[in-house]
Design a protein around this motif. Structure first.
Motif, PDB file in Angstrom:
ATOM      1  N   TYR A 130       6.475  -6.722   4.196  1.00 29.75           N
ATOM      2  CA  TYR A 130       5.565  -6.339   5.210  1.00 29.75           C
ATOM      3  C   TYR A 130       5.507  -4.663   5.514  1.00 29.75           C
ATOM      4  O   TYR A 130       4.443  -4.242   5.436  1.00 29.75           O
ATOM      5  N   PRO A 131       6.774  -4.023   5.677  1.00 31.56           N
ATOM      6  CA  PRO A 131       6.455  -2.778   5.959  1.00 31.56           C
ATOM      7  C   PRO A 131       5.931  -1.710   4.846  1.00 31.56           C
ATOM      8  O   PRO A 131       5.210  -0.829   4.954  1.00 31.56           O
ATOM      9  N   ILE A 132       6.089  -2.477   3.544  1.00 28.98           N
ATOM     10  CA  ILE A 132       5.793  -1.518   2.445  1.00 28.98           C
ATOM     11  C   ILE A 132       4.129  -1.748   2.629  1.00 28.98           C
ATOM     12  O   ILE A 132       3.625  -0.683   2.428  1.00 28.98           O
ATOM     13  N   TYR A 133       3.667  -2.998   2.778  1.00 27.95           N
ATOM     14  CA  TYR A 133       2.191  -3.209   2.896  1.00 27.95           C
ATOM     15  C   TYR A 133       1.578  -2.273   4.256  1.00 27.95           C
ATOM     16  O   TYR A 133       0.543  -1.639   4.023  1.00 27.95           O
ATOM     17  N   ARG A 134       2.346  -2.173   5.191  1.00 23.41           N
ATOM     18  CA  ARG A 134       2.071  -1.397   6.551  1.00 23.41           C
ATOM     19  C   ARG A 134       1.875   0.234   5.738  1.00 23.41           C
ATOM     20  O   ARG A 134       1.226   0.928   6.652  1.00 23.41           O
ATOM     21  N   ALA A 135       2.587   0.443   5.011  1.00 17.30           N
ATOM     22  CA  ALA A 135       2.612   1.865   4.569  1.00 17.30           C
ATOM     23  C   ALA A 135       1.303   2.278   3.804  1.00 17.30           C
ATOM     24  O   ALA A 135       0.869   3.471   3.931  1.00 17.30           O
ATOM     25  N   TYR A 136       0.531   1.316   3.322  1.00 17.80           N
ATOM     26  CA  TYR A 136      -0.665   1.520   2.849  1.00 17.80           C
ATOM     27  C   TYR A 136      -1.880   1.694   3.810  1.00 17.80           C
ATOM     28  O   TYR A 136      -2.985   2.012   3.472  1.00 17.80           O
ATOM     29  N   ASP A 137      -1.656   1.391   5.272  1.00 16.59           N
ATOM     30  CA  ASP A 137      -2.686   1.474   6.210  1.00 16.59           C
ATOM     31  C   ASP A 137      -3.569   2.886   5.935  1.00 16.59           C
ATOM     32  O   ASP A 137      -4.543   3.018   6.280  1.00 16.59           O
ATOM     33  N   ALA A 138      -2.605   4.042   5.968  1.00 15.32           N
ATOM     34  CA  ALA A 138      -3.338   5.291   6.163  1.00 15.32           C
ATOM     35  C   ALA A 138      -3.595   5.833   4.533  1.00 15.32           C
ATOM     36  O   ALA A 138      -4.210   6.868   4.298  1.00 15.32           O
ATOM     37  N   LEU A 139      -3.286   4.959   3.478  1.00 16.03           N
ATOM     38  CA  LEU A 139      -3.554   5.326   2.072  1.00 16.03           C
ATOM     39  C   LEU A 139      -4.869   4.849   1.485  1.00 16.03           C
ATOM     40  O   LEU A 139      -5.368   5.352   0.710  1.00 16.03           O
ATOM     41  N   MET A 140      -5.144   3.631   1.872  1.00 18.35           N
ATOM     42  CA  MET A 140      -6.640   3.112   1.167  1.00 18.35           C
ATOM     43  C   MET A 140      -6.988   1.717   1.884  1.00 18.35           C
ATOM     44  O   MET A 140      -6.341   1.252   3.007  1.00 18.35           O
ATOM     45  N   PRO A 141      -8.301   1.725   2.156  1.00 23.86           N
ATOM     46  CA  PRO A 141      -8.815   0.657   2.964  1.00 23.86           C
ATOM     47  C   PRO A 141      -8.546  -0.799   2.793  1.00 23.86           C
ATOM     48  O   PRO A 141      -8.527  -1.460   3.393  1.00 23.86           O
ATOM     49  N   MET A 142      -8.270  -1.219   1.561  1.00 26.47           N
ATOM     50  CA  MET A 142      -7.956  -2.459   1.069  1.00 26.47           C
ATOM     51  C   MET A 142      -6.911  -2.635   0.338  1.00 26.47           C
ATOM     52  O   MET A 142      -6.762  -1.750  -0.934  1.00 26.47           O
ATOM     53  N   VAL A 143      -6.069  -3.470   0.313  1.00 26.70           N
ATOM     54  CA  VAL A 143      -4.847  -3.733  -0.447  1.00 26.70           C
ATOM     55  C   VAL A 143      -4.692  -5.015  -1.175  1.00 26.70           C
ATOM     56  O   VAL A 143      -4.917  -6.098  -0.445  1.00 26.70           O
ATOM     57  N   PHE A 179      -6.911  -7.509   0.972  1.00 23.71           N
ATOM     58  CA  PHE A 179      -8.243  -8.294   0.080  1.00 23.71           C
ATOM     59  C   PHE A 179      -7.888  -9.144  -0.462  1.00 23.71           C
ATOM     60  O   PHE A 179      -8.373 -10.572  -0.629  1.00 23.71           O
ATOM     61  N   ASN A 180      -6.664  -9.228  -1.216  1.00 14.36           N
ATOM     62  CA  ASN A 180      -6.372 -10.399  -2.218  1.00 14.36           C
ATOM     63  C   ASN A 180      -4.798 -10.435  -2.245  1.00 14.36           C
ATOM     64  O   ASN A 180      -4.144  -9.393  -1.957  1.00 14.36           O
ATOM     65  N   TYR A 181      -4.490 -11.763  -2.401  1.00 13.31           N
ATOM     66  CA  TYR A 181      -2.906 -12.065  -2.374  1.00 13.31           C
ATOM     67  C   TYR A 181      -2.947 -13.124  -3.391  1.00 13.31           C
ATOM     68  O   TYR A 181      -3.543 -14.009  -3.533  1.00 13.31           O
ATOM     69  N   ALA A 182      -2.214 -13.049  -4.477  1.00 12.58           N
ATOM     70  CA  ALA A 182      -1.953 -13.636  -5.687  1.00 12.58           C
ATOM     71  C   ALA A 182      -0.495 -14.171  -5.679  1.00 12.58           C
ATOM     72  O   ALA A 182       0.540 -13.482  -5.700  1.00 12.58           O
ATOM     73  N   ALA A 183      -0.339 -15.338  -5.601  1.00 10.36           N
ATOM     74  CA  ALA A 183       1.015 -15.992  -5.622  1.00 10.36           C
ATOM     75  C   ALA A 183       1.474 -16.470  -6.964  1.00 10.36           C
ATOM     76  O   ALA A 183       0.334 -17.159  -7.640  1.00 10.36           O
ATOM     77  N   ILE A 184       2.331 -15.879  -7.686  1.00 10.87           N
ATOM     78  CA  ILE A 184       2.525 -16.137  -9.086  1.00 10.87           C
ATOM     79  C   ILE A 184       3.746 -16.935  -9.197  1.00 10.87           C
ATOM     80  O   ILE A 184       5.011 -16.439  -8.881  1.00 10.87           O
ATOM     81  N   ALA A 226      -3.213  -5.604  -8.628  1.00  6.46           N
ATOM     82  CA  ALA A 226      -2.484  -5.435  -7.364  1.00  6.46           C
ATOM     83  C   ALA A 226      -2.121  -3.965  -7.140  1.00  6.46           C
ATOM     84  O   ALA A 226      -1.776  -3.204  -8.173  1.00  6.46           O
ATOM     85  N   ASN A 227      -2.018  -3.575  -5.893  1.00  9.25           N
ATOM     86  CA  ASN A 227      -1.310  -2.458  -5.515  1.00  9.25           C
ATOM     87  C   ASN A 227       0.111  -2.408  -5.404  1.00  9.25           C
ATOM     88  O   ASN A 227       1.037  -1.632  -5.507  1.00  9.25           O
ATOM     89  N   ILE A 228       0.534  -3.741  -4.807  1.00 10.73           N
ATOM     90  CA  ILE A 228       2.147  -4.046  -4.582  1.00 10.73           C
ATOM     91  C   ILE A 228       2.349  -5.147  -5.121  1.00 10.73           C
ATOM     92  O   ILE A 228       1.797  -6.256  -5.227  1.00 10.73           O
ATOM     93  N   VAL A 229       3.473  -5.277  -5.942  1.00  8.95           N
ATOM     94  CA  VAL A 229       4.198  -6.379  -6.667  1.00  8.95           C
ATOM     95  C   VAL A 229       5.414  -6.697  -5.913  1.00  8.95           C
ATOM     96  O   VAL A 229       6.149  -5.687  -5.928  1.00  8.95           O
ATOM     97  N   SER A 230       5.505  -7.712  -5.482  1.00  9.39           N
ATOM     98  CA  SER A 230       6.852  -8.282  -4.801  1.00  9.39           C
ATOM     99  C   SER A 230       7.638  -9.224  -5.423  1.00  9.39           C
ATOM    100  O   SER A 230       6.648 -10.504  -5.407  1.00  9.39           O
TER     101      SER A 230
END
Length: 388
Positions: A130-143, A179-184, A226-230
């Motif tokens: 969650y905080p990793i995702y929030r770090a992108y708020d100021a970096l790009m419009p969609m994650v 924008f997109n969430y992929a559960a693998i 993906a921008n973030i892989v968890s």
């Protein structure tokens, strides 16, 4: 860059590292030590950051943990024929409150990414996504997030965030940047029918463990996008990890999780890679060894990144147009790598954050299916999201 919230790698790990072969990976990494401080990050492309936070684990019983065994296992591996510079920045300790830890992690990620540095996060409970995702708020419009997990982790978003409900918070908390969430690798019996229906309703992607094990290449486009892989270590088969770590008799085997890590590394879009839910024990060298190999494969992938998604020059790609149910589908194939994309048309009347034709990674199979009059599922879901 001010990283005064990071603690150095422990002296016991540094002593262990000194005894390794001069060719070992640990001898080639710039390491944050109490003696020398934080290393100079000029020219560094990958940094390792440990996060010792696990208080939002639903099973938390007050235990502390360290990442020393993972570091030892990683440092003793030999690097490939790599050109990237790597640094280990040490750990973010538990803050006074969980929010303090979140703030430190969010700050670290938001400082590193604009510098072109990819953070590799290793640590506690998976709500740290969650905080990793929030770090992108100021970096790009969609994650876009890819979650390698046996569960969707949607949870009850009205309750405080936990490691089994952080995705619900990501979806519902403002600003809405997902924008997109992929559960693998999800396993159906671990997810309620309501959650499965909600994933469908939100036009998110989900890949069942059985389908991915049958054909690992299925998930490459989702990881390329993906921008973030968890990665939740609970997605790994119990027999592949130590006793503390065993969640399910079913899951990915070591080879599969390393292939997924490499796909994440090869993706030009992935700017944060995280491995979570590590529960160490002194007798368990299996889990730390597997995590080290996953990180090795991610770094290997980053070293083999190819800029193949520039479609401004016609000699970079081949273009294919096919008609499915009166809908024109446009595919692009990179001449350099053979990877495929499909175009999602932008809908002028919709006020959204995608202001152009968006190219969506896909497979050659998607193109073949379109030629047989079958709309690719990834395209359909992305088009639906674009239409909302």
């Amino acid at each position: 860059m001010n990283f005064n919230f990071l603690t150095p790698v422990s002296d016991s790990v540094l002593t262990y590292n000194e005894l390794l072969s001069t060719q070992a990976l640990g001898r080639k990494i710039a390491i944050h030590s109490s003696e020398n401080g934080i290393p100079n990050l000029d020219g560094v492309q990958l940094v390792i950051v440990g996060v010792l936070e696990n208080r939002n684990d639903v099973n938390y019983i007050g235990e502390d943990f360290s990442l020393n065994e993972i570091r030892k296992s990683l440092y003793e591996l030999f690097p490939g024929n790599w050109h990237t510079k790597i640094a280990d920045l040490g750990d973010i300790n538990k803050g006074e409150s969980i929010e303090d830890t979140y703030y430190a992690l969010r700050t670290a990620v938001s400082l590193l990414i604009p510098k072109g540095i990819i953070p590799i996060i290793i640590g506690g409970s998976q709500d740290l996504t969650y905080p990793i995702y929030r770090a992108y708020d100021a970096l790009m419009p969609m994650v876009n997030i890819a979650n390698v997990d046996s569960k969707f982790d949607l949870g009850d978003s009205t309750k405080p965030i936990k490691n089994n409900s952080f995705v619900g918070k990501i979806i519902l908390d403002e600003p809405y940047n997902l924008f997109n969430y992929a559960a693998i690798g999800y396993q159906t019996y671990f997810n309620s029918q309501e959650e499965i229906d909600l994933m469908d309703k939100l036009h998110f992607e989900s890949y069942r463990l059985g389908s991915v094990s049958q054909d690992i290449t299925l998930v490459e486009p989702a990881l390329r996008d993906a921008n973030i892989v968890s990665v939740d270590l609970g997605s790994i088969k119990g027999s592949e990890v130590g006793a503390n770590q065993q969640v399910s008799p079913n899951g990915f085997d070591g080879k599969e999780i390393c292939a997924i890590s490499r796909y994440a590394g090869i993706s030009n879009k992935v700017t944060t890679f995280g491995v979570f839910e590590y529960k160490p024990s002194n007798e368990d060298h299996l889990t730390s060894g597997l995590i080290a190999q996953m990180l090795w494969y991610f770094i290997e992938g980053v070293n083999y990144r190819v800029k193949d998604d520039d479609f401004s020059l016609e000699n970079n790609y081949q273009k294919f147009i096919t008609l499915v149910d009166q809908q024109e589908l446009i595919f692009y194939k990179s001449i350099k790598t053979g990877r495929w994309w499909i175009e999602i048309p932008f809908l002028e009347e919709i006020n959204n954050k995608l202001k152009r034709h968006t190219l969506l990674p896909c497979t050659h199979q998607d193109y073949q299916n379109a030629c047989k009059n079958n709309v690719p599922e990834r395209w359909y879901k992305a088009f639906q999201k674009n239409s909302v």
